[in-house]
Enzyme design. Structure first.
Site, short mmCIF file in Angstrom:
data_model
loop_
_atom_site.label_atom_id
_atom_site.label_comp_id
_atom_site.label_asym_id
_atom_site.label_seq_id
_atom_site.Cartn_x
_atom_site.Cartn_y
_atom_site.Cartn_z
CB SER A 42 58.31 20.65 -111.81
OG SER A 42 58.44 21.89 -112.45
CG HIS A 91 63.27 21.90 -110.11
ND1 HIS A 91 63.08 21.46 -111.40
CD2 HIS A 91 62.03 22.20 -109.63
CE1 HIS A 91 61.77 21.50 -111.69
NE2 HIS A 91 61.12 21.95 -110.64
CG ASP A 129 64.97 20.55 -113.84
OD1 ASP A 129 65.29 21.22 -112.84
OD2 ASP A 129 63.79 20.32 -114.15
#
EC number: 3.4.-.-
Length: 305
Positions: A244, A64, A29
């Site tokens: 996600s 994220h 990520d």
């Protein structure tokens, strides 16, 4: 996360003292902020590799990745347990493959996956979480590369969990590598108490089938308005939505299962998830086998070979 843990039945694991200890989870990520939820009682970030800017110490210039890592293994330290992740004693291997804008390349992902496979024994990596994907539609060189890389990891024993993508509700909208028939692909579910009325909040969740008519995703997990770790000191927790967020719920849950049954192969883990999933009144192209639920995975079915 407190609601996520309730819905997926993680208390059944905690009552057996299963918190993911000894299970390494690789996260591809945007990196990780060294949040107190990963650092109290010693850091559980056991490895960090930056394939974008080649920095040595953990950081996250997007946020994220930190959110994903918190869902998997945050301790909930700053929230007194309210926003604890699924497997709060698992350790994290962080591969930064996205830049500050959340963009990345298939080549970078492939290099990170190759590194993960090469170092799986060194860091006791059992699970690979991929909450990114190439846009659904016609097969491209990039989508093929991502699928091949994910299957390379799967074929070498890692349990690979990928997001279904946020291009729904059109059919055939699952992103690569989630279109792989081998790995575990996760869609996002919001409300499970009224299954006859799917929440419009999760219409974004990618739907199957794939171009080769494989049923995808296999399973659903909570993915709407999930509160997890933030990447700035001023924002210790943030809310995000998407598949996600659903895939790390499953990755963390698998860590609990492997904590009890460490000898399970990735194929056996997948079989157990599908057998124990709770069917909802959604089309199979959206829900696969149903909603992820941990208690049935710990009642002996996963342990029988």
């Amino acid at each position: 996360m407190n609601i996520v843990r309730q819905r997926t039945g993680t208390d059944s694991a905690y009552k057996q003292n299963l918190y993911g200890s000894g299970i390494g989870i690789a996260v591809l990520d945007s990196g990780i902020y060294p949040h107190p939820d990963f650092m109290n009682h010693g850091s559980r970030i056991t490895a960090f590799r930056d394939f974008v800017n080649h920095r040595q110490t953990p950081y996250d210039d997007n946020g994220h990745g930190t959110h994903i890592a918190g869902i998997i293994a945050g301790s909930g330290y700053l929230s007194e347990g309210k926003y604890m992740g699924m497997a709060p004693r698992a350790h994290l291997i962080i591969l930064k493959i996205l830049d500050s804008k959340g963009n990345g390349t298939a080549e970078t992902v492939c290099r990170a996956i190759e590194w993960t496979v090469r170092n799986r024994s060194r860091f006791h990596i059992h699970i690979l979480n991929i909450s990114i994907g190439a846009k659904a539609g016609e097969e491209t060189t990039e989508s093929r590369m991502l699928m091949d890389a994910a299957e390379y990891a799967w074929d070498r024993g890692l349990t690979v969990v990928a997001a279904a993508g946020n291009n729904g509700p059109a059919s055939g909208s699952v992103t690569s590598p989630g279109t792989s028939k081998k790995i575990i692909t996760v869609g996002a579910a919001h409300e499970i108490t009224v299954p006859e009325h799917p929440s419009s909040s999760c219409l974004f969740s990618g739907r199957g089938p794939t171009r080769t008519c494989i049923c995808k995703p296999e399973i659903l997990a909570p993915g709407f308005r999930i509160c997890s770790c933030g990447h700035l000191p001023a924002h210790p927790y943030v809310i995000r939505s998407g598949t996600s967020m659903a895939s790390p719920v499953v990755s963390g849950g698998i860590a609990l299962i492997l904590n009890k049954y460490p000898d399970l192969t990735n194929k056996e883990v997948k079989r157990c998830l599908l057998k124990s999933a709770r069917p909802l009144n959604y089309p199979k192209s959206y829900q696969g086998w149903g909603f992820f639920h941990i208690p049935e995975c710990l009642d002996g079915r996963c342990g029988s070979h």
